[in-house]
Design a protein around this motif. Structure first.
Motif, PDB file in Angstrom:
ATOM      1  N   GLU A 119       0.828  -1.197   0.000  1.00 24.85           N
ATOM      2  CA  GLU A 119       0.000   0.000   0.000  1.00 24.85           C
ATOM      3  C   GLU A 119       0.865   1.251   0.000  1.00 24.85           C
ATOM      4  O   GLU A 119       2.066   1.201   0.241  1.00 24.85           O
ATOM      5  CB  GLU A 119      -0.955  -0.011   1.184  1.00 24.85           C
ATOM      6  CG  GLU A 119      -0.276   0.145   2.510  1.00 24.85           C
ATOM      7  CD  GLU A 119      -1.283   0.263   3.636  1.00 24.85           C
ATOM      8  OE1 GLU A 119      -2.479   0.290   3.351  1.00 24.85           O
ATOM      9  OE2 GLU A 119      -0.856   0.355   4.780  1.00 24.85           O
ATOM     10  N   GLU A 137       0.935   3.658  -3.934  1.00 22.97           N
ATOM     11  CA  GLU A 137       0.490   2.406  -4.537  1.00 22.97           C
ATOM     12  C   GLU A 137       0.260   2.560  -6.046  1.00 22.97           C
ATOM     13  O   GLU A 137      -0.112   3.642  -6.511  1.00 22.97           O
ATOM     14  CB  GLU A 137      -0.798   1.935  -3.867  1.00 22.97           C
ATOM     15  CG  GLU A 137      -1.086   0.468  -4.165  1.00 22.97           C
ATOM     16  CD  GLU A 137      -2.362  -0.040  -3.497  1.00 22.97           C
ATOM     17  OE1 GLU A 137      -3.333   0.729  -3.365  1.00 22.97           O
ATOM     18  OE2 GLU A 137      -2.381  -1.217  -3.126  1.00 22.97           O
ATOM     19  N   SER A 195       4.283   2.124  -9.542  1.00 26.31           N
ATOM     20  CA  SER A 195       4.423   2.771  -8.231  1.00 26.31           C
ATOM     21  C   SER A 195       5.393   3.941  -8.326  1.00 26.31           C
ATOM     22  O   SER A 195       5.133   5.024  -7.794  1.00 26.31           O
ATOM     23  CB  SER A 195       4.995   1.792  -7.208  1.00 26.31           C
ATOM     24  OG  SER A 195       3.978   1.155  -6.529  1.00 26.31           O
TER      25      SER A 195
END
Ligand code: ADE
Length: 233
Positions: A174, A182, A217
């Motif tokens: 996360e 994320e 990411s």
């Protein structure tokens, strides 16, 4: 089990939160206990007042020392009891240390119990802060009408990090772990208004999917929060 005692004038602001799935589960699994204490129960004022105008003038009201200190003493001596030595006190305040992932993580697994003070009106008498060793925490550079919403944010951010509260793996990738945000996520249908889910995510090739997500990411972090990439881990 981490014991948390919340001192507030608005206990009912916590009702829905305590009924929510993840929090209920954490309490049932005895990972955390939450006690709510009404500061007003500790006033000796005949009209049950807890707040008075500030010395020196100015707008707003200040929560006075006596009910707050009595509520703290009651929490330490009657609720936390033999565990009071292992307890830290937090005051939710706009001048406090800014909450971030690392601070939530630290509080989540430091083994301490917590008494959390939610102020209201213009704040609390400074002598309460001096009387106890109190850590002040802010959830952002803006001012709320009271500490309750800030306390809810703090509680949620620490309880969800406790092992077993969320499903396995939910915390692995996360946002804010490893200073990265994320990667983007998609679910059914695979095409919506002409927008297709990236092909690779339906390829079934998990190694390629992992590499793709890592790149995404980094791309998202550069786009939204580039300063995170400069931070120490
Ligand atoms: N109380 C009022 N404003 C606050 C903030 N920004 N963070 C924490 N507690 C608060």
């Amino acid at each position: 089990m981490k014991k948390i005692v919340i001192l507030t004038l608005f206990k009912n602001m916590f009702d829905e939160f305590l009924k929510s799935n993840a929090i209920k589960k954490a309490i049932e699994q005895k990972k955390v206990s939450i006690d709510l204490v009404d500061i007003r129960d500790f006033t000796n004022d005949k009209h049950k007042r807890v707040d008075f105008p500030p010395y020196g003038g100015g707008t707003g009201m200040i929560i006075s020392c006596e009910p707050l200190c009595l509520a703290i003493d009651y929490s330490l001596n009657n609720i936390l009891n033999s565990e009071k030595e292992n307890t830290k006190i937090i005051y939710m305040s706009p001048r406090g240390k800014l909450l971030n992932y690392n601070l939530s993580k630290e509080i989540s697994d430091d083994g301490y119990n917590y008494v959390i003070i939610c102020g209201h009106y213009e704040g609390i008498d400074e002598r309460v802060i001096e009387e106890y060793d109190i850590m002040e925490i802010s959830i952002g550079d803006y001012v709320l009408t009271g500490g309750e919403l800030a306390c809810l944010v703090l509680l949620d951010s620490i309880i969800r990090l406790m092992p077993g509260v969320l499903s396995d793996g939910a915390l692995d990738e996360e946002s804010h772990t490893d200073n990265l945000l994320e990667y983007p996520q998609y679910t059914k249908p695979s095409e919506f208004r002409g927008r297709k889910v990236p092909e690779i995510l339906i390829s079934g090739n998990h190694q390629k999917i992992n590499e793709y997500r890592k790149q995404e990411s980094i791309r998202i972090t550069k786009k939204y929060r580039p300063e995170l990439l400069q931070k120490d881990k």
